[in-house]
Write an enzyme that holds these catalytic residues in place. Structure first.
Site, short mmCIF file in Angstrom:
data_model
loop_
_atom_site.label_atom_id
_atom_site.label_comp_id
_atom_site.label_asym_id
_atom_site.label_seq_id
_atom_site.Cartn_x
_atom_site.Cartn_y
_atom_site.Cartn_z
N ARG A 199 17.82 4.54 35.00
CA ARG A 199 17.51 5.68 34.97
C ARG A 199 16.53 5.85 35.17
O ARG A 199 15.16 5.81 34.75
CB ARG A 199 18.47 6.51 34.01
CG ARG A 199 18.09 8.02 33.90
CD ARG A 199 18.29 9.15 32.26
NE ARG A 199 18.36 10.66 32.63
CZ ARG A 199 17.17 11.21 32.48
NH1 ARG A 199 16.51 9.82 32.29
NH2 ARG A 199 17.08 12.53 32.55
N SER A 268 28.95 12.35 30.64
CA SER A 268 28.65 13.06 30.32
C SER A 268 28.95 14.25 29.54
O SER A 268 29.64 15.28 30.72
CB SER A 268 27.10 13.86 30.57
OG SER A 268 26.36 12.78 31.47
N LYS A 297 15.42 15.16 27.99
CA LYS A 297 16.13 16.02 29.13
C LYS A 297 15.87 17.22 28.62
O LYS A 297 16.70 18.00 27.78
CB LYS A 297 17.94 15.71 28.67
CG LYS A 297 19.00 16.70 29.16
CD LYS A 297 19.39 15.85 30.89
CE LYS A 297 20.09 16.07 31.38
NZ LYS A 297 19.80 16.03 32.68
C1 LIG Z 1 24.83 7.41 27.94
C2 LIG Z 1 24.61 8.66 28.97
N1 LIG Z 1 24.89 10.05 28.38
C3 LIG Z 1 24.22 11.22 29.38
C4 LIG Z 1 23.65 11.22 29.68
C5 LIG Z 1 22.89 11.91 31.08
O1 LIG Z 1 23.92 12.09 32.36
P1 LIG Z 1 23.30 13.37 33.29
O2 LIG Z 1 24.12 14.64 32.66
O3 LIG Z 1 24.02 13.07 34.30
O4 LIG Z 1 21.90 13.51 33.23
P2 LIG Z 1 20.85 12.49 34.02
O5 LIG Z 1 20.58 11.55 32.34
O6 LIG Z 1 21.36 12.32 35.23
O7 LIG Z 1 19.39 13.50 33.77
C6 LIG Z 1 23.55 9.42 30.33
N2 LIG Z 1 22.72 9.54 31.63
N3 LIG Z 1 23.87 8.82 29.51
C1 LIG Z 2 19.84 11.18 29.55
C2 LIG Z 2 20.36 12.19 28.01
N1 LIG Z 2 21.57 12.86 28.20
C3 LIG Z 2 21.69 13.43 27.47
C4 LIG Z 2 23.00 14.25 27.51
O1 LIG Z 2 22.56 15.00 26.27
O2 LIG Z 2 23.49 14.25 28.17
S1 LIG Z 2 20.88 13.51 26.23
C5 LIG Z 2 19.38 12.14 27.05
C6 LIG Z 2 18.22 11.48 26.79
C7 LIG Z 2 18.16 10.80 25.75
O3 LIG Z 2 16.29 9.87 25.19
P1 LIG Z 2 15.91 10.28 24.33
O4 LIG Z 2 16.94 9.11 23.48
O5 LIG Z 2 14.26 9.55 23.76
O6 LIG Z 2 15.97 11.14 23.61
#
Ligand SMILES: Cc1ncc(COP(=O)(O)OP(=O)(O)O)c(N)n1
Ligand SMILES: Cc1nc(C(=O)O)sc1CCOP(=O)(O)O
Ligand SMILES: [Mg+2]
Length: 371
Positions: A199, A268, A297
């Site tokens: 990502r 997600s 996020k």
């Molecule tokens: C395992 C996992 N879960 C949630 C996310 C978040 O995806 P998304 O809502 O498309 O947000 P971005 O990651 O694209 O900013 C994820 N990447 N992985």
């Molecule tokens: C990329 C992403 N997606 C989310 C969701 O809920 O959809 S939370 C998230 C970031 C998770 O990062 P950390 O482990 O550093 O808190």
């Protein structure tokens, strides 16, 4: 000295019919022998490769259907392996028996064993198809058909492998941009990580492709699944195992058309409705979160542990709790019902990612170690 003659073209009038020395085989026969040897060697190659795949389907996967398909193909190949072709074999005179490539002497994982052997079978069938046109055109047609059947088998088996590994994966590392991206990821893989998502929301495409290729290679070496965030095109370009999409990303049905049924699609979700819709749309896994608010996020409100508990009771496909999860709070998330978690900072910012991976996995494996 008279050896043997095969046709009148060897009669030498200048010596009044006295045969002085003739070639042991006519040129036509020599070529025929070469073709027979090629067919014999490649029939062997295809049969051996199929047997190697069959053993994994049978003993590794306990999958009778896939094992049976290998056996059927193996028998179909064997049908063409006649005594006439076997008789052409000349192992001591084959310079190729000594030739091996270093990559053949070591394999990093079952996946590479399977992939190498599928390549071997497909190549052998292609050779058989071409050379048997000089022997029996029916055999050429049969080999072509078998080659397509092997492609289908490969796609089902590799898809099956992916799904199995996904179900077994409890910890999911989602990367963030970092100078030590590859080192961090490799350290986590050494700790037992089996699922990685690349990502990077800001990299330009040339860097994205380069990093995705390198990460995919690392995952391949460690036998882990490799998923690309957001970008179906990049996932396809680097032959990733799948893609992760959000509610605002490409619709699932379009992604499925592009990726086919054997690659993984994750989505997600932040509430029950999104979860039910995701399952109905046929995604392979979902993200459940953000469990806690997270700087990774920004702007996405936390769902809290209730949504984790709801997922534990109602989600029929693999799901990963995500958002703010670390070594300090993972047990709260587990107590709320999570069996799988996804993290960014906990591993990307860890001083010792191998140890943190091992710790997180040990906590997740406390519940239902048989997953
Ligand atoms: C395992 C996992 N879960 C949630 C996310 C978040 O995806 P998304 O809502 O498309 O947000 P971005 O990651 O694209 O900013 C994820 N990447 N992985
Ligand atoms: C990329 C992403 N997606 C989310 C969701 O809920 O959809 S939370 C998230 C970031 C998770 O990062 P950390 O482990 O550093 O808190
Ligand atoms: Mg996204």
């Amino acid at each position: 000295m008279v050896t043997r003659t095969y046709d009148n073209s060897h009669f030498d009038e200048s010596t009044n019919g006295v045969v002085v020395m003739v070639e042991p085989y006519s040129q036509k026969e020599q070529i025929q022998q070469v073709v027979y040897r090629i067919l014999d060697a490649n029939l062997d190659r295809a049969r051996e490769g199929l047997r190697i795949i069959e053993e994994w389907c049978r003993f590794g996967l306990n999958n009778a259907q896939l094992a049976l398909e290998c056996k059927r193909l193996r028998q179909e190949v064997a049908k063409w392996h006649t005594s006439e072709l076997r008789a052409a074999r000349d192992t001591p005179g084959d310079p190729g028996t000594e030739l091996t490539h270093p990559q053949e002497e070591e394999r990093a994982s079952i996946k590479s064993v399977l992939q190498a052997n599928f390549c071997r079978i497909e190549e052998a069938l292609r050779v058989l198809e071409e050379y048997s046109k000089l022997y029996q055109p029916n055999m050429a047609k049969a080999c072509k058909q078998m080659r397509y059947q092997v492609y289908t088998l490969e796609s089902s088996l590799m898809g099956h492998q992916r799904h199995q590994l996904l179900w077994r994966s409890r910890l999911y590392l989602v990367t963030s941009p970092s100078e030590s991206l590859l080192n961090n990821v490799e350290a986590a893989l050494k700790g037992g990580l089996t699922l990685l998502q690349y990502r990077d929301k800001t990299a330009d495409d040339s860097l994205r492709l380069e990093q995705a290729r390198k990460l995919r290679q690392l995952c391949h070496i460690y036998g882990a699944l490799f998923i690309v965030n957001d970008r179906v095109d990049v996932a396809l370009a680097v032959d990733a195992d799948g893609v992760h999409l959000g509610q605002q990303d490409m619709p699932i049905n379009i992604a499925r058309q592009l990726l086919g049924s054997q690659r993984l699609i994750g989505l997600s979700t932040t509430n029950k409705e999104e979860m039910q819709a995701a399952i109905a749309e046929g995604v392979d896994y979902i993200g459940v979160g953000p469990v806690y608010e997270t700087p990774t996020k920004i702007g996405k409100a936390a769902t809290g542990l209730e949504y984790v508990s709801y997922a534990a009771k109602n989600c029929s496909i693999p799901w990963f709790a995500i958002g703010g999860i670390d070594a300090n709070n993972i047990n709260d998330v587990i107590d709320a019902g999570a069996e799988r978690v996804a993290v960014v900072r906990s591993l990307m910012q860890a001083e010792q990612p191998t140890l943190v991976t091992q710790y997180l996995l040990s906590q997740l494996n406390r519940i239902k170690p048989e997953l």
